[in-house]
Write an enzyme that holds these catalytic residues in place. Structure first.
Site, PDB file in Angstrom:
ATOM      1  N   GLU A 198      -2.349  11.481  48.387  1.00 28.44           N
ATOM      2  CA  GLU A 198      -3.078  12.588  47.772  1.00 28.44           C
ATOM      3  C   GLU A 198      -2.881  13.874  48.571  1.00 28.44           C
ATOM      4  O   GLU A 198      -2.433  13.834  49.725  1.00 28.44           O
ATOM      5  CB  GLU A 198      -4.575  12.223  47.719  1.00 28.44           C
ATOM      6  CG  GLU A 198      -4.881  10.959  46.914  1.00 28.44           C
ATOM      7  CD  GLU A 198      -4.709  11.126  45.407  1.00 28.44           C
ATOM      8  OE1 GLU A 198      -3.803  11.860  44.964  1.00 28.44           O
ATOM      9  OE2 GLU A 198      -5.473  10.508  44.654  1.00 28.44           O
ATOM     10  N   ASP A 241      -1.643  16.089  40.448  1.00 30.35           N
ATOM     11  CA  ASP A 241      -1.887  16.867  41.677  1.00 30.35           C
ATOM     12  C   ASP A 241      -0.683  16.839  42.615  1.00 30.35           C
ATOM     13  O   ASP A 241      -0.778  17.273  43.766  1.00 30.35           O
ATOM     14  CB  ASP A 241      -3.136  16.327  42.397  1.00 30.35           C
ATOM     15  CG  ASP A 241      -2.992  14.863  42.820  1.00 30.35           C
ATOM     16  OD1 ASP A 241      -1.915  14.265  42.558  1.00 30.35           O
ATOM     17  OD2 ASP A 241      -3.942  14.308  43.405  1.00 30.35           O
ATOM     18  N   ASP A 277       2.063   0.820  45.656  1.00 24.30           N
ATOM     19  CA  ASP A 277       0.614   0.856  45.933  1.00 24.30           C
ATOM     20  C   ASP A 277      -0.155  -0.204  45.156  1.00 24.30           C
ATOM     21  O   ASP A 277       0.386  -0.843  44.246  1.00 24.30           O
ATOM     22  CB  ASP A 277       0.058   2.260  45.618  1.00 24.30           C
ATOM     23  CG  ASP A 277       0.610   2.847  44.318  1.00 24.30           C
ATOM     24  OD1 ASP A 277       1.056   2.077  43.449  1.00 24.30           O
ATOM     25  OD2 ASP A 277       0.598   4.079  44.177  1.00 24.30           O
ATOM     26  N   HIS A 334       0.892  14.129  43.739  1.00 25.49           N
ATOM     27  CA  HIS A 334       0.996  12.993  44.669  1.00 25.49           C
ATOM     28  C   HIS A 334       2.185  12.091  44.328  1.00 25.49           C
ATOM     29  O   HIS A 334       2.615  12.014  43.180  1.00 25.49           O
ATOM     30  CB  HIS A 334      -0.308  12.173  44.725  1.00 25.49           C
ATOM     31  CG  HIS A 334      -0.619  11.352  43.510  1.00 25.49           C
ATOM     32  ND1 HIS A 334      -1.904  11.035  43.138  1.00 25.49           N
ATOM     33  CD2 HIS A 334       0.156  10.771  42.565  1.00 25.49           C
ATOM     34  CE1 HIS A 334      -1.889  10.291  42.055  1.00 25.49           C
ATOM     35  NE2 HIS A 334      -0.658  10.127  41.683  1.00 25.49           N
TER      36      HIS A 334
HETATM   37  P1  PGA Z   1       1.394   8.120  35.246  1.00 25.20           P
HETATM   38  O1  PGA Z   1       1.086   8.095  36.816  1.00 25.20           O
HETATM   39  O2  PGA Z   1       2.799   7.668  35.062  1.00 25.20           O
HETATM   40  O3  PGA Z   1       0.409   7.151  34.658  1.00 25.20           O
HETATM   41  O4  PGA Z   1       1.179   9.515  34.788  1.00 25.20           O
HETATM   42  C1  PGA Z   1       1.973   8.688  37.710  1.00 25.20           C
HETATM   43  C2  PGA Z   1       1.409   8.707  39.121  1.00 25.20           C
HETATM   44  O5  PGA Z   1       0.193   8.910  39.310  1.00 25.20           O
HETATM   45  O6  PGA Z   1       2.205   8.556  40.053  1.00 25.20           O
END
Ligand code: PGA
Length: 263
Positions: A143, A136, A67, A138
């Site tokens: 999302e 959450d 992304d 995702h």
């Molecule tokens: P993070 O993000 O490693 O910064 O916790 C993970 C994600 O949102 O996929």
């Protein structure tokens, strides 16, 4: 779904890095799906070390990141392109032309998404997709409520995701509102998936992913349906799971069988 619970975040990152390194050793022109986020930093440190000490070469490897924020220039320190350049690409022998991230500043975002899907296809698909997980549940920026068959497209970030990611920005309002992300369907096409989650703030999402029902409200839960998905956790991220003893036993037996087989 193979659930691996390591003692520490560092051991979990080691396991993931070893999985990637073994793939690249066996397949020097592997196609890797890569992820950004704080969880991934120790993985890239280990890959870099292996590249710098001559264990592997990434020269023929192709990469596709999950992304990129919409409206953030590649040169900005907040772009995922910048994160990847600084954490990994710039210090390896990888051919930059073979490193791909969606262009969040493309004039035609829809065409950019379609083109990204086309590039993955042209590369022969993704051999191993690395994933983090949002609090959450995702994967990528898919999302809650995302279609489980979605392809690369623009998604609006939830309030929770913007709050989680505000630690990387000067002020919470600076976090972009949308991103281009591989879809859940795009991710599921990868031949192998490795999800890494560390820390207590991921424990609820991990439980929903591994032991909850398959649901678009926790897009990571779709991995229950993938034939070759590894879920690599530290003890904190595993702390809400109900069946920890079963996962540990299954892994112990699997490793014993593998070592007998390799003798
Ligand atoms: P993070 O993000 O490693 O910064 O916790 C993970 C994600 O949102 O996929």
């Amino acid at each position: 779904m193979r659930v691996i619970i390591e003692k520490s975040a560092s051991d979990a990152a080691n396991f993931v890095a070893e999985t990637i390194l073994e793939l690249v050793e066996n397949r020097p022109n592997a196609v890797l799906g890569l992820a950004t986020g704080g969880t991934m930093t120790p993985v890239y440190e280990r890959l870099l070390a292996a590249s710098q000490n001559g264990r592997v070469s990434f020269q023929a490897v192709s990469t596709f990141n999950l992304d990129e924020y919409v409206g953030v220039k590649a040169s900005s320190e907040h772009s995922y392109r910048y994160f990847m350049d600084k954490s990994f690409f710039e210090s390896t022998d990888i051919d930059r032309c073979r490193t791909h991230l969606p262009d969040g500043c493309a004039e035609d975002l829809r065409a950019e998404c379609e083109q990204y899907e086309g590039l993955i296809e042209q590369a022969g698909g993704i051999d191993l997709q690395l994933l983090g997980i949002g609090s959450d549940g995702h994967i990528g920026f898919n999302e809650p409520g995302s279609s489980l068959s979605s392809r690369t497209r623009v998604k609006t970030l939830t309030k929770q995701t913007r709050l989680d990611n505000s630690r990387f920005f000067a002020a919470p309002e600076d976090v972009p509102y949308s991103a281009i992300t591989m879809g859940v369907g795009t991710i599921m096409d990868a031949r192998q998936i490795v999800l890494l989650a560390t820390g207590k703030n991921k424990a609820i999402a991990v439980r929903a992913t591994v032991e909850g029902p398959l649901s678009a409200m926790v897009t990571a839960s779709v991995l229950q349906w993938h034939p070759n998905a590894l879920i690599v956790l530290d003890q904190d991220a595993a702390s809400e799971l109900e069946n920890v003893a079963d996962y540990l036993t299954a892994e112990k037996i699997q490793r014993e069988l593998l070592s007998q087989h390799n003798k």
